[in-house]
Design a protein around this motif. Structure first.
Motif, PDB file in Angstrom:
ATOM      1  N   THR A  28       1.146   4.693   0.713  1.00 32.04           N
ATOM      2  CA  THR A  28      -0.829   4.254   1.050  1.00 32.04           C
ATOM      3  C   THR A  28      -0.463   4.375   3.001  1.00 32.04           C
ATOM      4  N   SER A  29      -0.918   4.947   3.286  1.00 28.33           N
ATOM      5  CA  SER A  29      -1.647   5.169   4.470  1.00 28.33           C
ATOM      6  C   SER A  29      -2.660   4.712   5.061  1.00 28.33           C
ATOM      7  N   TRP A  30      -2.236   4.065   6.689  1.00 34.25           N
ATOM      8  CA  TRP A  30      -3.794   3.687   7.146  1.00 34.25           C
ATOM      9  C   TRP A  30      -4.416   4.582   7.830  1.00 34.25           C
ATOM     10  N   ASP A  31      -3.923   5.824   7.287  1.00 34.32           N
ATOM     11  CA  ASP A  31      -5.002   6.913   8.692  1.00 34.32           C
ATOM     12  C   ASP A  31      -5.556   7.588   7.833  1.00 34.32           C
ATOM     13  N   ILE A  32      -6.630   8.183   8.230  1.00 36.86           N
ATOM     14  CA  ILE A  32      -7.571   8.245   8.221  1.00 36.86           C
ATOM     15  C   ILE A  32      -8.275   9.285   6.848  1.00 36.86           C
ATOM     16  N   ASP A  33      -7.457  10.845   6.840  1.00 40.68           N
ATOM     17  CA  ASP A  33      -7.519  11.343   5.810  1.00 40.68           C
ATOM     18  C   ASP A  33      -6.407  10.741   4.599  1.00 40.68           C
ATOM     19  N   TYR A  34      -5.873  10.381   4.634  1.00 43.68           N
ATOM     20  CA  TYR A  34      -5.120   9.397   3.483  1.00 43.68           C
ATOM     21  C   TYR A  34      -6.544   8.683   2.760  1.00 43.68           C
ATOM     22  N   ASN A  35      -7.559   7.898   3.464  1.00 46.67           N
ATOM     23  CA  ASN A  35      -8.677   6.787   3.373  1.00 46.67           C
ATOM     24  C   ASN A  35      -9.680   7.589   2.393  1.00 46.67           C
ATOM     25  N   ARG A  36      -9.688   8.641   3.364  1.00 47.45           N
ATOM     26  CA  ARG A  36     -11.020   9.723   3.007  1.00 47.45           C
ATOM     27  C   ARG A  36     -10.324  10.314   1.101  1.00 47.45           C
ATOM     28  N   LYS A  37      -9.122  10.651   1.327  1.00 48.92           N
ATOM     29  CA  LYS A  37      -9.096  10.924  -0.149  1.00 48.92           C
ATOM     30  C   LYS A  37      -9.344  10.017  -0.827  1.00 48.92           C
ATOM     31  N   LEU A  38      -8.660   8.667  -0.501  1.00 46.55           N
ATOM     32  CA  LEU A  38      -8.615   8.121  -1.842  1.00 46.55           C
ATOM     33  C   LEU A  38     -10.272   7.326  -1.845  1.00 46.55           C
ATOM     34  N   ALA A  39     -10.970   7.694  -0.702  1.00 49.02           N
ATOM     35  CA  ALA A  39     -12.544   6.509  -1.377  1.00 49.02           C
ATOM     36  C   ALA A  39     -12.556   7.577  -2.304  1.00 49.02           C
ATOM     37  N   GLN A  40     -12.416   9.178  -2.531  1.00 47.77           N
ATOM     38  CA  GLN A  40     -12.760   9.718  -3.174  1.00 47.77           C
ATOM     39  C   GLN A  40     -12.372   9.676  -4.787  1.00 47.77           C
ATOM     40  N   ILE A  41     -11.324   9.914  -4.534  1.00 47.03           N
ATOM     41  CA  ILE A  41     -11.035   9.187  -5.878  1.00 47.03           C
ATOM     42  C   ILE A  41     -10.714   8.128  -6.717  1.00 47.03           C
ATOM     43  N   ALA A  42     -11.266   6.870  -5.719  1.00 49.74           N
ATOM     44  CA  ALA A  42     -11.506   5.635  -6.439  1.00 49.74           C
ATOM     45  C   ALA A  42     -13.003   6.496  -6.783  1.00 49.74           C
ATOM     46  N   GLU A  43     -13.662   6.578  -5.718  1.00 46.11           N
ATOM     47  CA  GLU A  43     -15.324   7.257  -5.855  1.00 46.11           C
ATOM     48  C   GLU A  43     -15.798   7.855  -7.949  1.00 46.11           C
ATOM     49  N   GLN A  44     -14.131   8.788  -7.973  1.00 43.00           N
ATOM     50  CA  GLN A  44     -14.108   9.431  -9.319  1.00 43.00           C
ATOM     51  C   GLN A  44     -13.912   8.248 -10.249  1.00 43.00           C
ATOM     52  N   ALA A  45     -13.045   7.655  -9.497  1.00 47.29           N
ATOM     53  CA  ALA A  45     -12.668   6.932 -10.731  1.00 47.29           C
ATOM     54  C   ALA A  45     -12.599   5.767 -11.120  1.00 47.29           C
ATOM     55  N   GLY A  46     -14.336   5.403 -10.967  1.00 52.20           N
ATOM     56  CA  GLY A  46     -15.486   4.415 -11.457  1.00 52.20           C
ATOM     57  C   GLY A  46     -15.451   3.309 -10.513  1.00 52.20           C
ATOM     58  N   PHE A  47     -13.977   2.950  -9.077  1.00 52.47           N
ATOM     59  CA  PHE A  47     -14.479   1.988  -8.594  1.00 52.47           C
ATOM     60  C   PHE A  47     -15.873   1.905  -7.834  1.00 52.47           C
ATOM     61  N   GLU A  48     -17.107   0.948  -7.627  1.00 54.72           N
ATOM     62  CA  GLU A  48     -18.232   1.286  -7.479  1.00 54.72           C
ATOM     63  C   GLU A  48     -18.372   0.311  -5.811  1.00 54.72           C
ATOM     64  N   TYR A  49     -17.187  -0.418  -5.045  1.00 54.74           N
ATOM     65  CA  TYR A  49     -16.754  -0.739  -3.903  1.00 54.74           C
ATOM     66  C   TYR A  49     -15.648  -0.624  -3.309  1.00 54.74           C
ATOM     67  N   ALA A  50     -15.551  -0.365  -1.717  1.00 49.24           N
ATOM     68  CA  ALA A  50     -14.228  -0.359  -0.912  1.00 49.24           C
ATOM     69  C   ALA A  50     -14.433  -1.815   0.047  1.00 49.24           C
ATOM     70  N   LEU A  51     -13.661  -2.467   0.154  1.00 51.40           N
ATOM     71  CA  LEU A  51     -13.814  -3.259   1.852  1.00 51.40           C
ATOM     72  C   LEU A  51     -13.044  -3.026   1.835  1.00 51.40           C
ATOM     73  N   SER A  52     -13.609  -2.903   3.563  1.00 49.61           N
ATOM     74  CA  SER A  52     -12.746  -2.201   4.302  1.00 49.61           C
ATOM     75  C   SER A  52     -11.829  -3.979   5.212  1.00 49.61           C
ATOM     76  N   GLN A  53     -10.894  -3.399   6.295  1.00 47.37           N
ATOM     77  CA  GLN A  53     -10.286  -4.602   6.622  1.00 47.37           C
ATOM     78  C   GLN A  53     -10.514  -5.222   8.220  1.00 47.37           C
ATOM     79  N   ILE A  54     -10.700  -6.305   8.644  1.00 50.27           N
ATOM     80  CA  ILE A  54     -10.975  -6.480   9.822  1.00 50.27           C
ATOM     81  C   ILE A  54      -9.429  -7.140   9.850  1.00 50.27           C
ATOM     82  N   ARG A  55      -8.901  -6.578  11.476  1.00 51.48           N
ATOM     83  CA  ARG A  55      -8.053  -6.892  12.395  1.00 51.48           C
ATOM     84  C   ARG A  55      -7.843  -6.847  13.751  1.00 51.48           C
ATOM     85  N   PHE A  56      -7.560  -7.764  14.744  1.00 52.90           N
ATOM     86  CA  PHE A  56      -7.259  -7.235  16.081  1.00 52.90           C
ATOM     87  C   PHE A  56      -6.152  -7.153  16.253  1.00 52.90           C
TER      88      PHE A  56
END
Length: 369
Positions: free
Chosen positions: A34-62
């Motif tokens: 698992t990677s925190w970078d944007i390319d990995y996460n864009r691909k993950l979001a597209q996979i999740a959308e196709q997989a039937g996930f309706e939501y994703a939750l981004s984390q907040i840390r400072f």
């Protein structure tokens, strides 16, 4: 078997934790593909959308800590994921204090127009005292943090829905403020988390969704019953989301072996540091029953007590447990995974369709009865 999206509004919904923070979702030295970078996460979001996930939750840390050395900011990262998808709703986690409600209201209104209204927000009252101190933000007492969060929610809703909005609270004051453009209708959904008395009371008054940490069905049911009792006669009804860490394999033995490896390779110093911080937060509530107040070392290897929900086993075992959670009042399951891209895809192919089949069977039984 492929994931299907159901038109049934009562169907249990699925969300995943966005890994926009490094270190994955377990405090362990086990391999996490698992990677925190944007390319990995864009691909993950597209996979999740196709997989039937309706939501994703981004984390907040400072700030860094407990394996999270790098953190992408949640609202801007949320926008990037929305831009890469077509149907997925992405929830941006925000902290009252660092964010002013006028700023958030305007950010979200703009992103709503740019993404056809698919942005939501998760109002995080705060658990990491050191983080607030590091950025020079006052650290309020436990219940005061929730009072500020409730004002924050009332303000953003008012700004999004009214012109010449005025508000005179303990933390925020507005005088004849009009935001234009407002978000697209319907208004962005407001999520919140917490397990304390103050968190549940706030959910019963103002939140669209209440996230609770992982727990047993009996523990979750008790929280839901408490919220429903508080909501009685108000006309308000918060939906319920539950944290879980999913380990789904062809056999239960394989799934349990993965869990055992995660625990065996846990980073003890990082877990103990996280344990100290979050148990201080959980015990800070007057009733000493906040998130993590009773979590063990093993529970805290996963940040949100996700092992407790026990979505660990075969696809059928996990699907049956999810449908049982639905039967006690759970509307959404928020999932973490070890290897996000491949496991989200597997979950969509092998678990979500079983959940839909079991839901349909339950509906047929209810009609027949």
């Amino acid at each position: 078997m492929t994931a299907t999206t159901t038109a049934n509004s009562d169907a249990v919904k699925f969300a995943y934790w966005v890994p926009n923070v490094s270190g994955g979702l377990v405090i362990s030295k086990i391999e996490q593909r698992t990677s925190w970078d944007i390319d990995y996460n864009r691909k993950l979001a597209q996979i999740a959308e196709q997989a039937g996930f309706e939501y994703a939750l981004s984390q907040i840390r400072f700030t860094a800590g407990y394996g999270a050395d790098n953190q992408h900011e949640s609202v801007s990262f949320t926008h990037a994921l929305l831009a890469a998808t077509e149907k997925l709703n992405v929830i941006a986690a925000v902290l009252p204090g660092p964010w002013h409600p006028a700023l958030l209201a305007k950010q979200v209104a703009t992103i709503s127009h740019l993404t056809k209204g698919r942005i939501a927000v998760n109002i995080v009252s705060g658990w990491f005292r050191g983080e607030f101190q590091a950025i020079g933000e006052p650290w309020l007492d436990h219940d005061e943090r929730y009072r500020r969060s409730e004002e924050f929610i009332r303000v953003i809703r008012g700004v999004w829905s009214e012109d010449n909005f005025s508000f005179n609270g303990a933390y925020y004051r507005f005088e004849n403020y009009t935001l234009k453009p407002k978000p697209l209708a319907p208004l962005p959904e407001v999520f919140q988390g917490g397990s304390s008395r103050a968190a549940r009371d706030m959910a019963a008054r103002v939140s669209d969704w209440y996230f609770t940490n992982g727990n047993t069905p009996d523990g979750i049911r008790a929280q839901i019953d408490d919220i429903r009792a508080k909501e009685a006669g108000t006309g308000h009804r918060a939906k319920i989301g539950v944290n879980a860490f999913a380990i789904v394999r062809e056999t239960e033995e394989e799934a349990r072996a993965v869990l055992n490896e995660i625990l065996e390779k846990a980073d003890p110093d990082a877990v103990k540091g996280f344990h100290h911080e979050v148990q201080n937060a959980g015990n800070a509530s007057p009733e000493r029953e906040g998130n993590w107040a009773k979590s063990t070392f093993e529970d805290l290897v996963q940040y949100n007590d996700g092992f407790k929900t026990n979505l660990i086993g075969t696809p059928r075992q996990v699907a049956e447990r999810i449908v049982h959670l639905k039967s006690i009042g759970v509307d959404l399951v928020l999932l973490g995974f070890l290897h996000f891209q491949e496991e989200v895809e597997y979950f969509g192919k092998h678990v979500i369709p079983l959940v839909r089949e079991l839901e349909a069977a339950k509906e047929r039984e209810a009609v027949a009865a």
